[in-house]
Design an enzyme around this catalytic site. Structure first.
Site, PDB file in Angstrom:
ATOM      1  N   ARG A 145      -6.381   6.095  -7.567  1.00 53.22           N
ATOM      2  CA  ARG A 145      -6.266   7.704  -7.698  1.00 53.22           C
ATOM      3  C   ARG A 145      -5.943   8.037  -8.900  1.00 53.22           C
ATOM      4  O   ARG A 145      -6.669   9.201  -9.293  1.00 53.22           O
ATOM      5  CB  ARG A 145      -4.950   8.099  -6.773  1.00 53.22           C
ATOM      6  N   LEU A 148       0.812  -1.322  -0.096  1.00 49.91           N
ATOM      7  CA  LEU A 148      -0.026  -0.096   0.328  1.00 49.91           C
ATOM      8  C   LEU A 148       0.968   1.156  -0.102  1.00 49.91           C
ATOM      9  O   LEU A 148       2.065   1.041   0.547  1.00 49.91           O
ATOM     10  CB  LEU A 148      -0.890   0.225   1.115  1.00 49.91           C
ATOM     11  N   ASP A 149       0.335   2.293  -0.452  1.00 49.18           N
ATOM     12  CA  ASP A 149       1.167   3.653  -0.376  1.00 49.18           C
ATOM     13  C   ASP A 149       1.205   3.964   1.120  1.00 49.18           C
ATOM     14  O   ASP A 149       0.484   3.632   1.736  1.00 49.18           O
ATOM     15  CB  ASP A 149       0.253   4.775  -1.285  1.00 49.18           C
ATOM     16  N   LYS A 150       2.001   5.049   1.228  1.00 44.50           N
ATOM     17  CA  LYS A 150       2.295   5.264   2.481  1.00 44.50           C
ATOM     18  C   LYS A 150       0.996   5.918   3.382  1.00 44.50           C
ATOM     19  O   LYS A 150       0.850   5.544   4.630  1.00 44.50           O
ATOM     20  CB  LYS A 150       3.489   6.543   2.573  1.00 44.50           C
TER      21      LYS A 150
END
Length: 295
Positions: free
Chosen positions: A237, A135-137
């Site tokens: 996104r 996952l992204d930060k």
């Protein structure tokens, strides 16, 4: 860590070589090599066995996975973990926002990998960090890590075959009033090392399924559920921005911080077949506190 697995050979598997049998259980070539190098790594009826031996009905086959390696470049750091599920083969964490998964430039001691290295060091266990779904930060929610080489091989294969179902919850601008599918290729944006965009000439196919959950007319925001068919970087996104409904709080694609200070994206559900038991598993993580304003 050590993991011992026992198999009872059925009539349907009789006549298969040990190698074929173990490959059908998910053992990759690398795992088979590891087992061959391990003392009593593969035993048949309590006797050391060659992988070219043919199995008989009611044989008892055992494999012994022993790993004394550690991810030596990852520093153990005492960071609290929200463990959703753990057994001998996998661990699933509800990752908070602001926590990168892997160490990188500027993030050497604040990652999920650092936290897990400490968690297992505290138990005097060796541990190699093998993340299944990164996952992204600033994306919260379910992140799965394989605890041994066999589960890592099986789950990597499952991801490649799109057998790991990932469901996300997000908050986007505007009203989504019916289900929709976004099938648009994604590529790196020219001149950027981070940002992605829809690119029909150079992009790789990316498919996102979107389902409306709730619309807040005062805020003109929608709570949505998303299911990924592919796993491109920043896929949700980029897709939501492309159709005119960007996620709020997204510093790259829609830096609107009126309601939340990060991209409003949460890994809410994972559905998969367990890499060893072969049981279907469904795990959930509740909506994080900073996204509940939509309700």
């Amino acid at each position: 860590m050590e993991r011992i697995l026992n198999y009872k050979v059925s009539e349907n598997d009789a006549g298969k070589t040990i190698e074929v049998f173990l490959k059908e259980k998910g053992c990759s070539h690398a795992v088979l090599v590891q087992l061959k190098k391990t003392q009593n790594g593969i035993t048949r009826n309590d006797t050391w066995a060659y992988t070219n031996e043919k199995l008989c009905k009611d044989d008892e086959l055992s494999i012994r996975l022993i790993e004394h390696e550690n991810s030596i470049n990852i520093e153990p750091v005492n960071i609290k973990l929200d463990i959703v599920y753990e057994d001998e083969d996998i661990i699933v964490i509800n990752k908070p926002s602001g926590m990168p998964v892997h160490p990188s430039m500027g993030n050497h001691t604040n990652t999920l990998a650092n936290a897990l290295m400490y968690y297992y060091k505290n138990q005097n266990k060796d541990f190699v960090f093998r993340c299944v779904n990164r996952l992204d930060k600033d994306t919260t929610g379910l992140t799965m890590i394989a605890k041994n080489s066999l589960s890592a091989a099986v789950l990597s294969n499952a991801v490649a075959k799109k057998q790991l179902q990932r469901q996300y919850t997000a908050i986007c601008c505007g009203k989504i009033d019916s289900p929709l599918t976004i099938d648009c290729p994604i590529a790196r944006l020219n001149g950027s090392t981070i940002e992605r965009c829809v690119d029909y000439e150079n992009g790789e196919r990316a498919v996102t399924h979107c389902f409306p959950l709730k619309y807040n007319p005062q805020m003109d925001l929608s709570l949505i559920s998303l299911v990924l068919e592919t796993g491109r970087t920043h896929q949700i996104r980029v897709h939501m921005k492309y159709i005119g409904h960007p996620l709020i709080g997204d510093f790259l694609y829609n830096p609107d911080y009126r309601y939340i200070q990060r991209q409003s994206l949460h890994s809410a559900c994972l559905e998969f077949i367990h890499p060893v038991t072969q049981k279907k598993m469904t795990l959930h993580a509740p909506l994080p506190p900073d996204m509940k304003f939509i309700l």
